[in-house]
Design an enzyme around this catalytic site. Structure first.
Site, PDB file in Angstrom:
ATOM      1  N   GLY A   1       0.835  -1.232   0.098  1.00  0.00           N
ATOM      2  CA  GLY A   1       0.144  -0.007  -0.071  1.00  0.00           C
ATOM      3  C   GLY A   1       0.862   1.284  -0.111  1.00  0.00           C
TER       4      GLY A   1
ATOM      5  N   GLY B   1       0.980   5.692   1.295  1.00  0.00           N
ATOM      6  CA  GLY B   1       0.221   6.714   1.998  1.00  0.00           C
ATOM      7  C   GLY B   1       0.759   8.065   1.446  1.00  0.00           C
ATOM      8  N   GLY B   2       0.760   8.954   2.046  1.00  0.00           N
ATOM      9  CA  GLY B   2       0.749  10.312   1.319  1.00  0.00           C
ATOM     10  C   GLY B   2       2.291  10.615   0.916  1.00  0.00           C
ATOM     11  N   MET B   3       3.330  10.169   1.370  1.00  0.00           N
ATOM     12  CA  MET B   3       4.588  10.255   1.081  1.00  0.00           C
ATOM     13  C   MET B   3       5.433   8.910   0.718  1.00  0.00           C
ATOM     14  SD  MET B   3       5.814  13.508   3.466  1.00  0.00           S
ATOM     15  CE  MET B   3       5.226  12.685   5.158  1.00  0.00           C
ATOM     16  N   ALA B   4       4.744   7.675   1.271  1.00  0.00           N
ATOM     17  CA  ALA B   4       5.896   6.622   0.986  1.00  0.00           C
ATOM     18  C   ALA B   4       4.756   5.771   0.351  1.00  0.00           C
ATOM     19  CB  ALA B   4       6.084   6.215   2.463  1.00  0.00           C
TER      20      ALA B   4
ATOM     21  N   VAL C   1       4.899   0.988   0.648  1.00  0.00           N
ATOM     22  CA  VAL C   1       5.325   0.055   1.632  1.00  0.00           C
ATOM     23  C   VAL C   1       5.326  -1.399   0.712  1.00  0.00           C
ATOM     24  CG1 VAL C   1       5.133  -1.229   3.605  1.00  0.00           C
ATOM     25  CG2 VAL C   1       4.902   1.113   3.536  1.00  0.00           C
TER      26      VAL C   1
ATOM     27  N   LYS D   1       9.848   0.283   3.385  1.00  0.00           N
ATOM     28  CA  LYS D   1       9.162   1.423   3.440  1.00  0.00           C
ATOM     29  C   LYS D   1      10.001   2.377   2.575  1.00  0.00           C
ATOM     30  CE  LYS D   1       6.790   5.060   5.673  1.00  0.00           C
ATOM     31  NZ  LYS D   1       6.437   5.727   7.101  1.00  0.00           N
TER      32      LYS D   1
ATOM     33  N   ASP E   1       1.219  11.268  13.820  1.00  0.00           N
ATOM     34  CA  ASP E   1       0.026  11.166  12.862  1.00  0.00           C
ATOM     35  C   ASP E   1      -0.589   9.856  12.956  1.00  0.00           C
ATOM     36  OD1 ASP E   1      -1.176  11.180  10.417  1.00  0.00           O
ATOM     37  OD2 ASP E   1       0.260  10.145   9.151  1.00  0.00           O
TER      38      ASP E   1
END
Length: 340
Positions: A88, A90-93, A95, A110, A201
């Site tokens: 999946g 996220g906003g910046m990474a 995985v 990551k 976060d």
């Protein structure tokens, strides 16, 4: 308007949040609350969000269609990690699941997305110092070559389970299990704070529920990518706003310094969601209420959890950080006293 690095971060987070709101009236209402004493900042953001919206929408659509995948299944990274699949992003990474050929163990890797720094920031490196059952173990920082050049990445414990967000959205969580999950999240957060690390976060999507070898449930806090050193350990924490909007403490929107109490606010949102099956404030709640008032107690929600949770959850969600539980340890003590 001069902002500096911290101010730029806050500006961009406020801008992104404002653009996600429905319509000009709600956007202005939100900004008038969080920029109450900063008329120049309010005017600057309002001016930015009204410039050529069609162009912005077109850019967003193109960006949404771009692939951030760096690796395909079967590729070997850094000479030892065999990519299995993308887990999946996220906003910046991004995985990936991988197999470590040296240890013959599953790992999560990551990487930063293209367009973000390819080096692991100091605040993320700090997560390597924390070892606790209720925190995802970060093992090591590695480097590898990519099409965009050299990139650092993290190898982490692979967690085979589901997020707390998925669990409470799918079904109501039984009372005894909710107590167990809450205790474990508190212990993990307490361990991070004791090591001098803020999460920044914390949210339901960053809590994984996995099974131990004996079949019992283990709650694990993940993704310390926005973690910052606590000010009393390693210098001032950034006053920039980072994180996911619904979980950000009210004082942080106004440029207040991150503290354990701001992580506790996010913990309160997680507990409210898990118990009530919804966010503390319904869509359409005025921003003045959201950022300066308390929500309805979770026991009054449709799922009607035990009323003993009300004082605990609302004690995490007080908009005044001086009245809020100041630490995860205090929250854990309150849980133990209520459900002994």
């Amino acid at each position: 308007m001069e902002r500096g690095t911290s101010g730029d971060e806050r500006y961009m987070t406020l801008l992104a949040t404002t653009l996600d709101l429905d319509g000009p009236d709600e956007r202005r209402a939100f900004l008038e609350v969080v920029c109450q004493d900063e008329p120049e900042l309010l005017a600057d953001i309002m001016k930015t969000i009204t410039v050529d919206q069609k162009k912005d929408d077109a850019q967003t659509s193109r960006a949404a269609g771009e692939s951030h995948s760096l690796f395909e299944a079967g590729q070997v990274v850094a000479g030892r990690f065999h990519i299995v699949r993308e887990l999946g992003e996220g906003g910046m990474a991004v995985v990936y699941e991988a197999v470590d050929s040296k240890l013959i163990e599953r790992r999560a890797l990551k990487f930063s997305k293209a367009g973000y720094s390819q080096s692991i920031p100091p605040e993320a490196r700090s997560a390597l110092r924390v070892t606790h059952e209720n925190i995802c173990r970060v093992y090591e920082i590695h480097a590898t070559a990519t099409e965009s050049g050299p990139a650092d990445f993290l190898s982490m414990e692979f967690l085979d389970g589901e997020t707390l967000l998925n669990r409470w959205q799918r079904e109501a969580i039984p009372g005894s299990l909710a107590i167990d999950i809450a205790r474990q999240i508190c212990r993990g957060l307490e361990a991070a704070h004791s090591a001098g690390i803020l999460h920044r976060d914390l949210k339901s999507n960053n809590v994984m529920l996995v099974k131990r070898a004996d079949g019992s449930l283990r709650a694990v806090i993940t993704d310390f990518g926005l973690a910052r050193p606590l000010s009393h350990r390693t210098g001032p924490a950034s006053s920039a706003v980072s994180g996911t909007p619904n979980y950000i403490a009210p004082e942080r929107w106004k440029g207040g310094t991150a503290t354990p109490a701001s992580d506790v606010y996010a913990l309160g949102v997680i507990l409210y969601e898990m118990l009530a099956g919804s966010l503390p404030f319904a869509h359409g709640t005025p921003w003045q209420k959201r950022l300066s008032g308390l929500p309805e107690p979770p026991s009054r929600s449709e799922r009607a959890p035990d009323a003993r949770w009300d004082g605990i959850v609302l004690g995490c969600l007080d908009p005044d950080p001086r009245k809020r539980f100041s630490s995860a340890h205090q929250v854990l003590e309150a849980i133990e006293q209520a459900f002994h």
